[in-house]
Scaffold this active site. Structure first.
Site, PDB file in Angstrom:
ATOM      1  CG  ASP A 154      40.643  -4.587  15.376  1.00  0.00           C
ATOM      2  OD1 ASP A 154      41.355  -4.916  16.342  1.00  0.00           O
ATOM      3  OD2 ASP A 154      40.004  -5.413  14.694  1.00  0.00           O
TER       4      ASP A 154
ATOM      5  CD  GLU B  97      38.699  -8.269  24.318  1.00  0.00           C
ATOM      6  OE1 GLU B  97      39.139  -9.392  24.035  1.00  0.00           O
ATOM      7  OE2 GLU B  97      38.819  -7.272  23.572  1.00  0.00           O
TER       8      GLU B  97
END
Length: 344
Positions: free
Chosen positions: A143, A230
Site C-alpha cells: 500500500d 485507526e
C-alpha cells in the site's frame, strides 16, 4: 584588529549566503527526518516528496484532463453541520489537482489471469512469525501514498507486488497529490489496485463518502474500496468517540460506497483501534488487519481477514525508502477466484 575585522566580515558574508553550504544542509536534514509513525497513512504534515507531477510545455491537454479529475474544489466550511462533532477543527488541507503529464504506457493490463510474482521484498526490521509466516502465502502486495514519492511500478511488481492499495482521500476535502499518477501507473504495470480513504472522526461520514466517490473512478477490475480507521496522534481531531458512534459513522460511509461501487468496502484497522471499537462488529465485512509483530490470529482472535499488513518497514526495488507490505489470505487459485468477479 584589522585582520580580525576581515575575518569577521568573511564570517558575516558566509552566514548571509546560507552558512557557506552547511546551514542549508542542516535545515534539509531536519525536514527530511523520517517519521516515527509505523503506517504510511499516518504522517505529520510536511512537504510532498520530490516527484514529477508538474506539467511540461506542450501538455495543455493533459493538464486540463488532470485538473478535471477531482472536479471543482469545494470551499472550506466555517461551521460544522449538526452531524459533525461540535467544536472540532476541520482538516486544513485543500484538494490538490493532479498535474502529472501523460506518459507512454508501461504495459497493458493482461487479459485473463494475471501473472503472480513471488515474494522478493526485503525488510529493514524483519520479524520471525514462525510456522505462520506471511512468506508461506502466495500473493503479496503493497500500500502506498504520497510518502513513497515517484514509484517505478514495473520494478515494484516484479519484486512481488501483485496488488496495491493506493491512498486516495482524507476526510472531506483532501486528495493525496500522488493518487492519480499512482492509480494510472499501477494499472499500466499490470497490478490489481484499489483505493483507500483515511477516515477523520470530525467530519460527517456522508461528506467523506461523497469526497471519495468524487475522486476515485468506478472501474471494472478495481479492488474493493477501503476505509482506513485507526488512531492518529498527528490529527487536529483529538476526540475519541464512543464505539457505538464510531461504528455508526463507519456504517454510513461504507453503505454509500457499496451502493456506488457495487462492492462491499474492506475495513483496514490496527490493534488498538480494533480492541477499543471493532471487536465483534461488522461480521459481514472483509477486514485488512495490521499485525507487524505476530500472526493476526493472535492479535485479532476469531476475526476473519482478507489482507494482512505484516510490515511497515519493507524495502524494494522501485521505491525509495520503506513501504508497507501485505499479503492475501489464500492460495493463487483463491486469489484468482476472488478477483475474477470484479473484472466485469
Amino acid at each position: 584588529m584589522r585582520r580580525l575585522s576581515g575575518v569577521s566580515a568573511i564570517v558575516i558574508a558566509c552566514l548571509a549566503l546560507s552558512g557557506c553550504g552547511f546551514g542549508g544542509k542542516r535545515q534539509s536534514a531536519v525536514a527530511e527526518r523520517p517519521s516515527r509513525e509505523t503506517t504510511s497513512s499516518v504522517r505529520p504534515m510536511s512537504p510532498v516528496p520530490v516527484a514529477d507531477i508538474g506539467a511540461a510545455d506542450g501538455e495543455a491537454a493533459a493538464l486540463q484532463e488532470a485538473l478535471a479529475w477531482a472536479g471543482p474544489v469545494p470551499e472550506p466550511q466555517a461551521f460544522m453541520p449538526a452531524e459533525r462533532t461540535a467544536g472540532m477543527p476541520i482538516p486544513s488541507e485543500r484538494p490538490v489537482a493532479m498535474l502529472a503529464p501523460e506518459n507512454p504506457a508501461i504495459g497493458a493490463e493482461p487479459r485473463g489471469r494475471s501473472r503472480i510474482y513471488s515474494h522478493r521484498f526485503r525488510d529493514a526490521k524483519p520479524i520471525n512469525f514462525g510456522k505462520r509466516s506471511p512468506r508461506k502465502l502466495a500473493v503479496h502486495g503493497v500500500d502506498v501514498s504520497r510518502w513513497q514519492g515517484n514509484i517505478d511500478w514495473t520494478k515494484l511488481r516484479t519484486q512481488g507486488a501483485n496488488f496495491a492499495y493506493i491512498k486516495a482521500t482524507d476526510g472531506g476535502d483532501h486528495l493525496d497529490p500522488m493518487f492519480k499518477k499512482n492509480w494510472r501507473r499501477a494499472k499500466e504495470a499490470g497490478l490489481k489496485r484499489g483505493a483507500y480513504h483515511f477516515f477523520y472522526w470530525c467530519r460527517t461520514a456522508g461528506e467523506q463518502a461523497d469526497w471519495f466517490i468524487r475522486n476515485v473512478p468506478r472501474e471494472a477490475g478495481a479492488l474493493p474500496p477501503v476505509i482506513d480507521v485507526e488512531y492518529n496522534g498527528e490529527s487536529s481531531c483529538k476526540r475519541r468517540l464512543s464505539p457505538e458512534r464510531v461504528r455508526e459513522k463507519m456504517q454510513v460511509f461504507m453503505d454509500k460506497l457499496e451502493r456506488h461501487y457495487g462492492q462491499r468496502p474492506i475495513i483496514y484497522t490496527a490493534p488498538d483501534f480494533y480492541r477499543d471499537n471493532l471487536r465483534g462488529a461488522f461480521l459481514s465485512h472483509p477486514f485488512w488487519l495490521r499485525s507487524v509483530a505476530a500472526h493476526p490470529s493472535k492479535v485479532y482472535p476469531g476475526r476473519k481477514w482478507v489482507f494482512w499488513q505484516y510490515s511497515g518497514s519493507g524495502l524494494s526495488h522501485g521505491v525509495d525508502g520503506r513501504i508497507d507490505l501485505n499479503v492475501f489470505h489464500g492460495s493463487e487459485e483463491d486469489w484468482h477466484d476472488w478477483v475474477s468477479p470484479r473484472e466485469s
